[in-house]
Design an enzyme around this catalytic site. Structure first.
Site, mmCIF file in Angstrom:
data_model
loop_
_atom_site.group_PDB
_atom_site.id
_atom_site.type_symbol
_atom_site.label_atom_id
_atom_site.label_comp_id
_atom_site.label_asym_id
_atom_site.label_seq_id
_atom_site.Cartn_x
_atom_site.Cartn_y
_atom_site.Cartn_z
ATOM 1 N N ASP A 155 1.288 1.777 -2.415
ATOM 2 C CA ASP A 155 1.429 2.360 -1.084
ATOM 3 C C ASP A 155 2.004 3.781 -1.215
ATOM 4 O OD1 ASP A 155 1.292 1.341 1.937
ATOM 5 O OD2 ASP A 155 3.094 2.560 1.762
ATOM 6 N N TYR A 176 4.790 9.633 7.479
ATOM 7 C CA TYR A 176 3.370 9.752 7.816
ATOM 8 C C TYR A 176 3.099 11.081 8.514
ATOM 9 C CZ TYR A 176 2.755 4.826 6.672
ATOM 10 O OH TYR A 176 2.697 3.629 5.997
ATOM 11 N N HIS A 221 -1.849 -6.087 -0.943
ATOM 12 C CA HIS A 221 -1.174 -4.797 -0.918
ATOM 13 C C HIS A 221 0.244 -4.842 -1.493
ATOM 14 C CE1 HIS A 221 -0.872 -0.681 0.513
ATOM 15 N NE2 HIS A 221 0.267 -0.954 1.113
#
Length: 462
Positions: free
Chosen positions: A234, A381, A438
């Site tokens: 990630d 982000y 993930h």
């Protein structure tokens, strides 16, 4: 009409020239910047960018009982959850019936044993140090039974969102202790990313993934390592990749469980070509990891709504989740359901306990809740996916750092080695696993451990 007919070749020519220019600009490989700011200050206003103490201090996770009891009150005083639609499981998001069961476990069994959970979170050695004006938290574990410093292999392990250092708790002892499959031990360093968990968030805009890469390099220097290995998934994979680009000579190797390719014209072209004749470019037994492409793109779109929100309005969703343990748990745990396996959307319980323990999942939620770090974590982000940052096109710079990709079946997006090698020009290892998603370190720590060791064994010089 005659005028239009005469002008058509000119218009077409201009269009082709413009398209070619755009393609040419997109195809240019940018260079590594030579003006990296190692002392860029991210602390509170008025601080000294050169004033950081070099001190590394032990840190203990400890919260007053009143904080835990206040959380219990909030969990009992939560909203009346709307019942799920008939015949639905996790297709509309977190199933409220399953959420009720988890909340009941959280406010009773789990919180009744908080002293035990707090002790578990403290089972490793925790530290804090100030880097570029911010307090950075990290775990550091290495065995005391090895004396020869040449037998220690420095390994920086980086988590992502909505994970935390808790993802690595099962793999840390495997790495830091002596085992029969290696004649060295890892000096394992696991930081909380800035703004995550017990690492301080900045008060200034601009702390993007590339800036975090510099901070992590400075952290390793503080610990006495100029050269080291990195493992990540990630955001951890993104930061590790950036470190391999920016500090190529200092990174001994990167091991990623989320290997990404740049969205360059070459990558897009190769994706299109390989979709028509995949067996010419991908080993036959692994074709279904990558093809067909369209359903995988649809799956990515379904799972990435959060990303658009956090890349544009992180503080809005942050406000909705701060001090709101019910919403926080639903928002975070939903990702651990469907990012682990998209088929979990069809299960009433989201498949969570098929892959994880509730204690492990709630430990991770507690880190976000107790540190009030959901908003600061989400800002990464917005800082990394804005025009100013993406225009630097770091991901299009190839790196010759030795690289390994562990590819788990249900990762959100996969790229074949044929494409990855344009960026990872020294891709030494690429293993495919029929299970896993993930959050590989938390879900399949033994598998990930073996993959890391296999990679480092290729490189370790005795």
């Amino acid at each position: 009409m005659g005028l239009l007919a005469r002008a058509a070749p000119l218009i077409l020519g201009l269009f082709i020239a413009l398209a070619y220019k755009v393609y040419e600009e997109l195809s240019v490989t940018p260079s590594v910047p030579n003006n990296i700011e190692f002392y860029e200050y991210w602390g509170p206003k008025g601080g000294d960018p050169y004033g950081d103490s070099l001190e590394i201090v032990p840190f203990n996770i400890s919260y007053p009982r009143a904080v835990i009891e206040r959380l219990r009150e909030k969990l009992y005083d939560g909203p009346n959850l709307t019942a799920p639609l008939e015949g639905t499981a996790f297709q509309y998001g977190f199933n409220s019936g399953q959420l009720e069961k988890i909340l009941d476990y959280w406010r009773t069994d789990y919180l009744d044993r908080w002293d035990e959970r707090e002790a578990y979170l403290n089972k490793f050695k925790h530290f804090k140090t100030k880097i570029q004006g911010l307090e950075i938290h990290f775990i550091r574990e290495k065995t005391e039974s090895v004396v020869n410093p040449k037998r220690f292999v420095p390994l920086l392990m980086l988590h992502g969102w909505p994970g935390s250092v808790r993802e690595f708790y099962d793999i840390i002892p495997r790495l830091s202790n002596r085992t029969s499959d290696k004649d060295y031990v890892f000096d394992v360093i696991v930081p909380s990313l800035p703004g995550y968990g017990w690492s301080q968030g900045t008060t200034r805009p601009g702390l993007s993934a590339s800036k975090v890469a510099v901070m992590m390099k400075n952290l390793m220097a503080r610990l006495g390592y100029r050269r080291f290995y990195i493992q990540g998934g990630d955001w951890g994979a993104i930061v590790a990749n950036l470190m391999a680009i920016l500090f190529e000579k200092d990174i001994l190797g990167i091991h990623l469980n989320m290997c990404m390719a740049s969205e360059s014209p070459l990558t897009i072209g190769k994706m299109i070509v390989s979709s028509f004749a995949p067996r010419y470019f991908i080993e036959e037994q692994f074709v279904d990891f990558y093809q067909p492409v369209w359903p995988k793109i649809v799956q990515l779109v379904v799972e990435s709504g959060y990303m658009h929100l956090q890349a544009t309005k992180p503080d809005t969703i942050g406000t909705a989740l701060e001090a709101n343990p019910v919403g926080l748990a639903a928002y975070i745990l939903e990702k651990f359901s469907t990012w682990t396996d998209p088929a979990n959307r069809e299960l009433d319980d989201g498949g969570l306990e098929r892959h994880y323990t509730l204690d492990a999942l709630l430990d991770n939620v507690m880190i976000y809740y107790l540190t009030n770090s959901i908003t600061t974590s989400q800002r990464l982000y917005a800082e990394s996916f804005n025009i100013e940052e993406t225009s630097k096109r770091y991901e299009r710079i190839p790196t010759n750092v030795p690289a390994a990709c562990a590819k788990f079946r249900h990762e959100l997006m996969q790229y074949p080695d044929w494409i990855l090698k344009d960026h990872f020009t020294n891709l030494m290892q690429s293993n495919h696993y029929d299970d896993g998603g993930h959050f590989a370190a938390l879900q399949l720590p033994d598998v990930l451990y073996a993959d890391i060791v296999q990679f480092v064994n290729r490189l370790y010089v005795r």
